[in-house]
Design a protein around this motif. Structure first.
Motif, PDB file in Angstrom:
ATOM      1  N   THR A 101      95.719  33.616  37.967  1.00 42.16           N
ATOM      2  CA  THR A 101      95.584  32.361  37.252  1.00 42.16           C
ATOM      3  C   THR A 101      94.549  32.546  36.151  1.00 42.16           C
ATOM      4  OG1 THR A 101      93.871  31.576  38.755  1.00 42.16           O
ATOM      5  CG2 THR A 101      96.155  30.966  39.279  1.00 42.16           C
ATOM      6  N   VAL A 102      94.513  31.599  35.246  1.00 34.55           N
ATOM      7  CA  VAL A 102      93.527  31.630  34.180  1.00 34.55           C
ATOM      8  C   VAL A 102      92.371  30.740  34.630  1.00 34.55           C
ATOM      9  CG1 VAL A 102      93.060  31.084  31.765  1.00 34.55           C
ATOM     10  CG2 VAL A 102      95.251  32.095  32.414  1.00 34.55           C
ATOM     11  N   THR A 103      91.182  31.307  34.665  1.00 36.36           N
ATOM     12  CA  THR A 103      90.007  30.620  35.182  1.00 36.36           C
ATOM     13  C   THR A 103      88.939  30.478  34.093  1.00 36.36           C
ATOM     14  OG1 THR A 103      88.951  32.688  35.826  1.00 36.36           O
ATOM     15  CG2 THR A 103      90.427  31.640  37.465  1.00 36.36           C
ATOM     16  N   ASP A 104      87.846  29.815  34.472  1.00 36.36           N
ATOM     17  CA  ASP A 104      86.697  29.750  33.562  1.00 36.36           C
ATOM     18  C   ASP A 104      86.202  31.144  33.210  1.00 36.36           C
ATOM     19  OD1 ASP A 104      86.547  26.992  33.273  1.00 36.36           O
ATOM     20  OD2 ASP A 104      85.127  26.740  34.909  1.00 36.36           O
ATOM     21  N   GLU A 105      86.293  32.064  34.177  1.00 35.75           N
ATOM     22  CA  GLU A 105      85.845  33.434  33.916  1.00 35.75           C
ATOM     23  C   GLU A 105      86.742  34.109  32.871  1.00 35.75           C
ATOM     24  OE1 GLU A 105      86.265  32.241  37.127  1.00 35.75           O
ATOM     25  OE2 GLU A 105      84.114  31.940  37.430  1.00 35.75           O
ATOM     26  N   THR A 106      88.032  33.829  32.946  1.00 35.81           N
ATOM     27  CA  THR A 106      88.969  34.364  31.958  1.00 35.81           C
ATOM     28  C   THR A 106      88.609  33.844  30.571  1.00 35.81           C
ATOM     29  OG1 THR A 106      90.707  34.290  33.640  1.00 35.81           O
ATOM     30  CG2 THR A 106      91.412  34.635  31.359  1.00 35.81           C
ATOM     31  N   LEU A 107      88.423  32.528  30.493  1.00 36.14           N
ATOM     32  CA  LEU A 107      88.045  31.919  29.221  1.00 36.14           C
ATOM     33  C   LEU A 107      86.719  32.480  28.732  1.00 36.14           C
ATOM     34  CD1 LEU A 107      88.529  29.870  26.958  1.00 36.14           C
ATOM     35  CD2 LEU A 107      87.416  28.152  28.406  1.00 36.14           C
ATOM     36  N   GLY A 108      85.771  32.663  29.651  1.00 38.30           N
ATOM     37  CA  GLY A 108      84.477  33.237  29.283  1.00 38.30           C
ATOM     38  C   GLY A 108      84.625  34.618  28.678  1.00 38.30           C
ATOM     39  N   PHE A 109      85.501  35.438  29.280  1.00 37.38           N
ATOM     40  CA  PHE A 109      85.756  36.767  28.731  1.00 37.38           C
ATOM     41  C   PHE A 109      86.303  36.655  27.309  1.00 37.38           C
ATOM     42  CE2 PHE A 109      89.181  39.647  27.568  1.00 37.38           C
ATOM     43  CZ  PHE A 109      88.457  40.830  27.407  1.00 37.38           C
ATOM     44  N   LEU A 110      87.306  35.796  27.096  1.00 42.67           N
ATOM     45  CA  LEU A 110      87.930  35.647  25.776  1.00 42.67           C
ATOM     46  C   LEU A 110      86.914  35.177  24.738  1.00 42.67           C
ATOM     47  CD1 LEU A 110      91.281  33.937  26.825  1.00 42.67           C
ATOM     48  CD2 LEU A 110      90.991  36.300  26.049  1.00 42.67           C
ATOM     49  N   GLU A 111      86.132  34.168  25.111  1.00 44.92           N
ATOM     50  CA  GLU A 111      85.154  33.632  24.168  1.00 44.92           C
ATOM     51  C   GLU A 111      84.068  34.666  23.854  1.00 44.92           C
ATOM     52  OE1 GLU A 111      85.455  28.866  25.055  1.00 44.92           O
ATOM     53  OE2 GLU A 111      83.921  30.011  26.117  1.00 44.92           O
ATOM     54  N   HIS A 112      83.597  35.350  24.883  1.00 49.34           N
ATOM     55  CA  HIS A 112      82.564  36.374  24.672  1.00 49.34           C
ATOM     56  C   HIS A 112      83.090  37.482  23.753  1.00 49.34           C
ATOM     57  CE1 HIS A 112      79.139  38.960  25.465  1.00 49.34           C
ATOM     58  NE2 HIS A 112      80.000  39.936  25.687  1.00 49.34           N
ATOM     59  N   TRP A 113      84.309  37.952  24.024  1.00 46.18           N
ATOM     60  CA  TRP A 113      84.879  38.996  23.176  1.00 46.18           C
ATOM     61  C   TRP A 113      84.964  38.507  21.739  1.00 46.18           C
ATOM     62  CZ3 TRP A 113      88.471  39.769  19.530  1.00 46.18           C
ATOM     63  CH2 TRP A 113      88.731  41.093  19.174  1.00 46.18           C
ATOM     64  N   PHE A 114      85.481  37.294  21.550  1.00 43.63           N
ATOM     65  CA  PHE A 114      85.651  36.752  20.213  1.00 43.63           C
ATOM     66  C   PHE A 114      84.310  36.651  19.476  1.00 43.63           C
ATOM     67  CE2 PHE A 114      85.655  33.011  17.410  1.00 43.63           C
ATOM     68  CZ  PHE A 114      86.624  33.393  16.505  1.00 43.63           C
ATOM     69  N   LEU A 115      83.314  36.058  20.121  1.00 43.68           N
ATOM     70  CA  LEU A 115      82.021  35.899  19.462  1.00 43.68           C
ATOM     71  C   LEU A 115      81.377  37.237  19.132  1.00 43.68           C
ATOM     72  CD1 LEU A 115      80.428  32.888  21.372  1.00 43.68           C
ATOM     73  CD2 LEU A 115      81.404  32.924  19.068  1.00 43.68           C
ATOM     74  N   GLU A 116      81.428  38.169  20.055  1.00 47.75           N
ATOM     75  CA  GLU A 116      80.861  39.494  19.793  1.00 47.75           C
ATOM     76  C   GLU A 116      81.605  40.186  18.657  1.00 47.75           C
ATOM     77  OE1 GLU A 116      78.028  41.054  21.218  1.00 47.75           O
ATOM     78  OE2 GLU A 116      77.794  38.918  21.679  1.00 47.75           O
ATOM     79  N   HIS A 117      82.915  40.057  18.661  1.00 41.27           N
ATOM     80  CA  HIS A 117      83.719  40.681  17.618  1.00 41.27           C
ATOM     81  C   HIS A 117      83.386  40.077  16.250  1.00 41.27           C
ATOM     82  CE1 HIS A 117      87.122  42.775  15.843  1.00 41.27           C
ATOM     83  NE2 HIS A 117      87.459  41.628  15.264  1.00 41.27           N
TER      84      HIS A 117
END
Length: 135
Positions: A101-117
């Protein structure tokens, strides 16, 4: 988890790219809302698929500009894009198959990757392309 919000400090000083980044941030917010409402069956797959497709289109926009203007770190930048697209695609496939499933942790990974990128990788091409007259 609170979804990220657009901040002017994320700007790469190229209008089209900044607009695309803002749309990606809006998709994260939509995904965050769907996770909170536990919409795993309908909204989350739709948003994740939309994010996958839009990110690929956005990355193509960046890559075209970098190639056209001879950006020296193009290959490394493109590899980051390819890795992200693969991860999002796998997340979508796992969700659709019922494996995850897609969780807060999944979203956290996506957001973290995006911001770092954006803050570390995209910020490097901004001045380079600005010097080529791209704003």
């Amino acid at each position: 988890m609170t979804s990220i919000a657009w901040d002017a400090s994320y700007s790469v000083n190229i209008a089209k790219i900044d607009q695309q980044h803002q749309k990606i941030v809006a998709m994260f917010k939509k995904l965050s809302g769907a996770i909170k409402r536990k919409n795993q069956e309908r909204i989350i797959p739709e948003v994740l698929r939309e994010l996958d497709e839009y990110a690929e289109d956005h990355f193509n926009t960046e890559e075209r500009l970098m190639r056209r203007h001879g950006y020296p770190d193009y290959e490394t930048h493109k590899k980051e894009h390819d890795d992200f697209c693969l991860k999002v695609s796998v997340m979508y496939q796992d969700l659709m198959s019922g494996r995850k499933t897609v969780t807060d942790e999944t979203l956290g990974f996506l957001e973290h990757w995006f911001l770092e990128h954006v803050k570390k990788t995209d910020k490097k091409y901004g001045p380079f392309l600005n010097a080529q007259g791209i704003f």
